[in-house]
Scaffold this active site. Structure first.
Site, PDB file in Angstrom:
ATOM      1  N   HIS A  92      -0.659  -6.639  -3.632  1.00 61.89           N
ATOM      2  CA  HIS A  92      -1.562  -5.504  -3.826  1.00 61.89           C
ATOM      3  C   HIS A  92      -0.860  -4.164  -3.657  1.00 61.89           C
ATOM      4  CE1 HIS A  92      -5.484  -6.823  -4.931  1.00 61.89           C
ATOM      5  NE2 HIS A  92      -5.429  -7.820  -4.079  1.00 61.89           N
ATOM      6  N   GLU A 120      -9.142  -8.888   7.321  1.00 60.93           N
ATOM      7  CA  GLU A 120     -10.021  -8.717   6.165  1.00 60.93           C
ATOM      8  C   GLU A 120     -10.300 -10.080   5.525  1.00 60.93           C
ATOM      9  OE1 GLU A 120      -8.158  -6.700   2.902  1.00 60.93           O
ATOM     10  OE2 GLU A 120     -10.051  -6.321   1.872  1.00 60.93           O
ATOM     11  N   HIS A 121      -9.215 -10.836   5.273  1.00 61.19           N
ATOM     12  CA  HIS A 121      -9.352 -12.200   4.746  1.00 61.19           C
ATOM     13  C   HIS A 121      -8.714 -13.173   5.719  1.00 61.19           C
ATOM     14  CE1 HIS A 121      -8.811  -9.489   1.215  1.00 61.19           C
ATOM     15  NE2 HIS A 121      -9.852 -10.153   0.748  1.00 61.19           N
ATOM     16  N   GLN A 138      -1.844 -11.669  -1.687  1.00 65.20           N
ATOM     17  CA  GLN A 138      -2.273 -10.459  -0.990  1.00 65.20           C
ATOM     18  C   GLN A 138      -1.139  -9.435  -0.942  1.00 65.20           C
ATOM     19  OE1 GLN A 138      -5.416  -9.950  -0.152  1.00 65.20           O
ATOM     20  NE2 GLN A 138      -4.754  -7.888   0.310  1.00 65.20           N
ATOM     21  N   ASP A 142     -11.715 -13.024  -4.622  1.00 60.37           N
ATOM     22  CA  ASP A 142     -11.377 -11.716  -5.188  1.00 60.37           C
ATOM     23  C   ASP A 142     -12.053 -11.512  -6.545  1.00 60.37           C
ATOM     24  OD1 ASP A 142      -9.814 -10.924  -3.105  1.00 60.37           O
ATOM     25  OD2 ASP A 142      -7.897 -11.266  -4.093  1.00 60.37           O
TER      26      ASP A 142
HETATM   27  N1  HSO Z   1      -7.929  -8.622  -2.567  1.00 58.74           N
HETATM   28  C1  HSO Z   1      -8.541  -7.341  -2.902  1.00 58.74           C
HETATM   29  C2  HSO Z   1      -9.454  -7.391  -4.068  1.00 58.74           C
HETATM   30  C3  HSO Z   1      -8.845  -7.678  -5.394  1.00 58.74           C
HETATM   31  N2  HSO Z   1      -7.934  -8.624  -5.649  1.00 58.74           N
HETATM   32  C4  HSO Z   1      -9.132  -7.114  -6.596  1.00 58.74           C
HETATM   33  C5  HSO Z   1      -7.676  -8.631  -6.945  1.00 58.74           C
HETATM   34  N3  HSO Z   1      -8.405  -7.704  -7.522  1.00 58.74           N
HETATM   35  C6  HSO Z   1      -9.401  -6.880  -1.748  1.00 58.74           C
HETATM   36  O1  HSO Z   1      -8.801  -6.990  -0.561  1.00 58.74           O
HETATM   37 ZN    ZN Z   2      -6.701  -9.466  -4.132  1.00 58.03          ZN
END
Ligand code: HSO
Ligand code: ZN
Length: 444
Positions: A273, A339-340, A270, A373
């Protein structure tokens, strides 16, 4: 390691047993986003596209994406060469499509609910697709064909008539092969090669070539988020949005049974990102050496990963909170509304019943968030920023709306009419009462 920076990558640690209630509330809070500033920057862009349409869109794409396009929109059939993938990638996308489709197909509301509330008074409710939807697929630091699947599949299942993708073009003016392939799979009716606030404005108002949509979906940076908020408040646009968006988050609850390497890997998946990603670890009665093992894994794994520089910043802002019991941890998580939520707990499945607020829950040691995901079937467009208290993640019903209907027989009106007339009199709305009494008199 790809980057020569030896500084330990570590999170700040707090102990629920020793912190004040005030500090606990502080830990539940997300960093504030300066939305007023963003609004001021985004408003002129949105206005420009609303007024000047395609000309503005092309200019803004040249300015922000450094691409000069002849045309912004492409329509199907998309050329096979624009979506030619390696077999391995194509098969992976096909499998993800299958699972996500299967789960979202099961969510579609296809039945009509019929209830006779009083004899002769029949109320019903049925679903219809939102006719025209705009799906924003972010570009930026990672291409996200998975987001195209997560938004395109429920739109397809719900039966939306127009499914318009918008995504920033690459430097050569093209769209990634993966996103093109997904557009083809989900039956996208147009692809707008634009990103940012300008893409949102084009979808909200329509231009000479961009079809106007009724509802906007998808994650995005602060520009996209601010633009979505602006257009949803404009009655000229008459457009709604999926949910308020914020930086991505995960909260992991780990007890003595947790594998430190798994926990660290989940936190980092996470944290990669973006620099503003939120990562929280709740350590339930962990002996010091177990917690240290997790922290060492975070540092070691992060330094071996390509996006270490992003993780350095997101992990620095992230926290570990020590709790005595699982119940305390779950209370904290419910207050945080992540969220998660990932549960590395001895009795993880039994704990799901206690979860009140979360976008999506990942249960047990072999359920990495990555699966949700990409490919297990659940949606990855989820409420952030604590909005899991009142919002669901994107699902098939996000692309449907409900219509209610009623049919009342003469006998039904004899029963119900006097009730309605009395209430209308109460409100001093004589025309309402009259619409009932005129019929009751006629029936006598
Ligand atoms: N974790 C992201 C979604 C995502 N992960 C897209 C990898 N690609 C949404 O919170
Ligand atoms: Zn993700």
């Amino acid at each position: 390691p790809p980057f020569a920076n030896d500084e330990t990558i570590s999170m700040r640690t707090f102990d629920l047993a020793t912190i004040e209630p005030e500090e606990r509330s502080q830990l539940l809070r997300r960093p504030v986003l300066k939305s007023d500033e963003m609004m001021a920057k985004v408003r002129p862009i949105v206005e420009d596209v609303r007024i000047r349409g395609d000309a503005a869109l092309l200019e803004l794409t040249a300015k922000f994406d450094k691409v000069t396009l002849d045309a912004t929109v492409i329509f199907p059939p998309f050329s096979p060469s624009s979506m030619e993938l390696d077999d391995e990638v194509r098969v992976a996308i096909d499998k993800a499509y299958h699972n996500i489709h299967k789960f979202h197909d099961a969510q579609a509301d296809r039945s009509t609910l019929v209830v006779e509330t009083t004899p002769g008074v029949i109320c019903s409710r049925f679903a219809r697709p939102v006719a025209r939807v705009g799906l924003y697929i972010p570009g930026g630091t990672a291409i996200l064909p998975s987001t195209a699947l997560m938004l395109g599949i429920p739109a397809q299942v719900a039966g939306c008539k127009e499914v318009v993708f918008a995504t920033p073009p690459r430097p050569d003016g093209s769209i990634s092969l993966e996103v093109m392939y997904v557009a083809h799979l989900v039956g996208a009716t147009a692809i707008v090669k634009a990103g940012g606030a300008q893409a949102i404005a084009a979808l909200a108002y329509g231009t000479e070539t961009v079809p106007k949509v009724d509802k906007l979906f998808g994650p995005g940076n602060q520009w996209v988020t601010a633009a979505k908020m602006l257009v949803q408040n404009d009655t000229d646009a008459l457009v709604s949005i999926d949910m308020p968006a914020g930086p991505s988050e995960v909260l992991v609850i780990a007890d003595h049974t947790a594998n430190p390497a798994f926990v660290a890997a989940d936190l980092l998946s996470q944290a990669e990102h973006g620099v503003d990603s939120q990562v929280v670890l709740l350590a339930v009665d962990l002996p010091a050496e177990r917690l240290e093992a997790i922290e060492q894994e975070v540092d070691k794994q992060a330094k071996a990963l390509p996006r270490v520089d992003i993780m350095r910043q997101s992990i620095a802002k992230s926290i570990i909170v020590k709790t005595k019991t699982v119940d305390e941890a779950i209370d904290f998580s419910n207050d945080y509304a992540p969220e998660h939520l990932i549960m590395h707990l001895e009795k993880a499945s039994d704990c799901v019943a206690q979860i009140d607020n979360a976008g999506s829950v990942f249960v047990g040691p072999f359920t990495p968030e990555s699966c949700g995901d990409y490919a297990s079937g659940t949606n990855h467009t989820l409420p952030t920023n604590g909005y899991a208290r009142q919002f669901s993640g994107v699902n098939t019903q996000s692309f449907q709306k409900h219509i209610t209907s009623q049919e009342i027989t003469a006998a039904g009106l004899k029963e119900l009419g006097p009730v309605v007339a009395t209430l209308a009199d109460c409100e001093g709305l004589a025309a309402h009462a009259n619409a009932v009494r005129i019929r009751l008199r006629e029936m006598q």
